[in-house]
Design an enzyme around this catalytic site. Sequence first.
Site, PDB file in Angstrom:
ATOM      1  N   LYS A 180      -4.559  -9.458  -5.732  1.00 48.93           N
ATOM      2  CA  LYS A 180      -5.823  -9.932  -5.140  1.00 48.93           C
ATOM      3  C   LYS A 180      -6.959  -8.977  -5.486  1.00 48.93           C
ATOM      4  CE  LYS A 180      -6.190  -8.093  -0.458  1.00 48.93           C
ATOM      5  NZ  LYS A 180      -7.589  -7.796  -0.226  1.00 48.93           N
ATOM      6  N   LYS A 235     -11.381  -4.032  -3.034  1.00 54.84           N
ATOM      7  CA  LYS A 235     -12.432  -3.044  -3.228  1.00 54.84           C
ATOM      8  C   LYS A 235     -11.900  -1.645  -3.476  1.00 54.84           C
ATOM      9  CE  LYS A 235     -13.644  -3.510   1.502  1.00 54.84           C
ATOM     10  NZ  LYS A 235     -12.458  -3.205   2.300  1.00 54.84           N
ATOM     11  N   LYS A 292       0.805  -1.223   0.000  1.00 55.15           N
ATOM     12  CA  LYS A 292       0.000   0.000   0.000  1.00 55.15           C
ATOM     13  C   LYS A 292       0.836   1.270   0.000  1.00 55.15           C
ATOM     14  CE  LYS A 292      -4.382  -1.751   1.345  1.00 55.15           C
ATOM     15  NZ  LYS A 292      -5.695  -1.492   1.866  1.00 55.15           N
TER      16      LYS A 292
HETATM   17  P1  ATP Z   1      -8.808  -2.598   0.521  1.00 51.39           P
HETATM   18  O1  ATP Z   1      -8.847  -2.681  -0.971  1.00 51.39           O
HETATM   19  O2  ATP Z   1      -9.318  -1.313   1.052  1.00 51.39           O
HETATM   20  O3  ATP Z   1      -7.478  -2.985   1.094  1.00 51.39           O
HETATM   21  P2  ATP Z   1      -9.949  -5.207   0.714  1.00 51.39           P
HETATM   22  O4  ATP Z   1     -10.918  -5.438  -0.377  1.00 51.39           O
HETATM   23  O5  ATP Z   1      -8.611  -5.824   0.615  1.00 51.39           O
HETATM   24  O6  ATP Z   1      -9.838  -3.671   1.027  1.00 51.39           O
HETATM   25  P3  ATP Z   1     -10.431  -5.601   3.563  1.00 51.39           P
HETATM   26  O7  ATP Z   1     -11.443  -4.709   4.185  1.00 51.39           O
HETATM   27  O8  ATP Z   1      -9.008  -5.270   3.793  1.00 51.39           O
HETATM   28  O9  ATP Z   1     -10.714  -5.718   1.999  1.00 51.39           O
HETATM   29  O10 ATP Z   1     -10.703  -7.094   3.988  1.00 51.39           O
HETATM   30  C1  ATP Z   1     -11.884  -7.562   4.571  1.00 51.39           C
HETATM   31  C2  ATP Z   1     -11.807  -9.076   4.650  1.00 51.39           C
HETATM   32  O11 ATP Z   1     -11.931  -9.644   3.345  1.00 51.39           O
HETATM   33  C3  ATP Z   1     -10.496  -9.611   5.204  1.00 51.39           C
HETATM   34  O12 ATP Z   1     -10.774 -10.731   6.003  1.00 51.39           O
HETATM   35  C4  ATP Z   1      -9.724 -10.017   3.986  1.00 51.39           C
HETATM   36  O13 ATP Z   1      -8.801 -11.039   4.246  1.00 51.39           O
HETATM   37  C5  ATP Z   1     -10.842 -10.511   3.091  1.00 51.39           C
HETATM   38  N1  ATP Z   1     -10.478 -10.351   1.669  1.00 51.39           N
HETATM   39  C6  ATP Z   1     -10.184  -9.178   1.055  1.00 51.39           C
HETATM   40  N2  ATP Z   1      -9.913  -9.379  -0.247  1.00 51.39           N
HETATM   41  C7  ATP Z   1     -10.030 -10.712  -0.457  1.00 51.39           C
HETATM   42  C8  ATP Z   1      -9.864 -11.553  -1.613  1.00 51.39           C
HETATM   43  N3  ATP Z   1      -9.522 -11.025  -2.779  1.00 51.39           N
HETATM   44  N4  ATP Z   1     -10.067 -12.877  -1.471  1.00 51.39           N
HETATM   45  C9  ATP Z   1     -10.425 -13.414  -0.280  1.00 51.39           C
HETATM   46  N5  ATP Z   1     -10.595 -12.675   0.845  1.00 51.39           N
HETATM   47  C10 ATP Z   1     -10.395 -11.346   0.778  1.00 51.39           C
END
Ligand code: ATP
Length: 329
Positions: free
Chosen positions: A194, A197, A113
Amino acid sequence: MTKLKVLSGMQPSGQLTLGNYIGALRNYVKLQHTHECYFMVVDMHAVTVPQEPAALKEQSESVAALYLAAGIDPKAATVFLQSTVPAHAELGWLMTTLTYMGELERMTQFKDKSAGKESVGAGLFTYPSLMAADIMLYNADLVPVGDDQKQHLELTRDLAQRFNGRYGDTFTIPKGYIPEVGARIMSLDDASKKMSKSNPNAGSYIALLDPPDVIRKKISRAVTDSGREVKYDPANKPEVSNLISIYSAVTDKSVADIEAMYDGQGYGPFKKELAEAVVALIEPLQQSYRDIRESGELHRILKEGQQKASELAERTLRDVKSKMGFVVL
Ligand code: ATP
Ligand code: LTN
């Protein structure tokens, strides 16, 4: 017998994605009736990168409503906003003082990040200490998360052990609860990253609130290799393998069954039926989301969650402060 405790959270940093659902939210729903559950919207974590105030507010409510729409019953689990329980910030600070710089420097989420950014907030660096505090305040036994949070959980375990070693047995050592299939759903436009969002390219993710036609379009446009074999082979066919993982997670069909179903048919029918399976999963969730937002009940539920969470969190914090030598009045 007392129930094991579960805590987890998601950042209101954008719209929840199918990755969030498959990797974590689905397991929240699964655990709520057998465990004592705390599910929060980690708004204090979201502000470790700049957030527009109106968007933060809308997304925080949207994430909470999606928890409920996905099937979390506020009578069974405590649902709340992290910032409404100040004990998180307070124990977060204390955990920051217990964390070594070297530990934070090793965190891959921080490296990803902050890469290429000119100015990076200090909160992004100390983020894992706050996450550790989140978990420790409730003495959670299990933490349902996706694969990307393993390293943060490892640090949480180390900090809990460090505290217990220095000040006497206080914290439970938590364990991750990570799905076998779908712990790391990849981006639709780049299978080396990965699904996330906060990705500026909306075509890279499926949002739980995407209209069905948008979902169909995104899946039909998802990058694949130039072959035509529906085969799970992450090293050589990462894009198709990612789509197979999504298919498997969404339908509960095994990878072998999916490969057999599309043997010799190419990617067309596979993608079409995958899109329909995702739409079938998401449509009822969207209907329930609209009902919840229209009901006007959300703030009441979050307020109740705040009260329940605060009771436990405050108790832990007083104990911690007293053990550390703060004067507790
Ligand atoms: P950001 O893009 O703001 O970092 P994010 O989409 O990675 O957000 P988080 O809020 O950080 O989402 O994660 C919420 C939960 O969803 C965590 O338990 C994380 O491990 C899970 N998660 C996030 N992205 C994935 C993915 N691509 N596959 C499986 N689990 C995920
Ligand atoms: N860092 C997590 C979000 C998070 C979390 C938590 C998850 C903050 N506090 C406590 C589980 C338990 C992420 O998904 N990025």
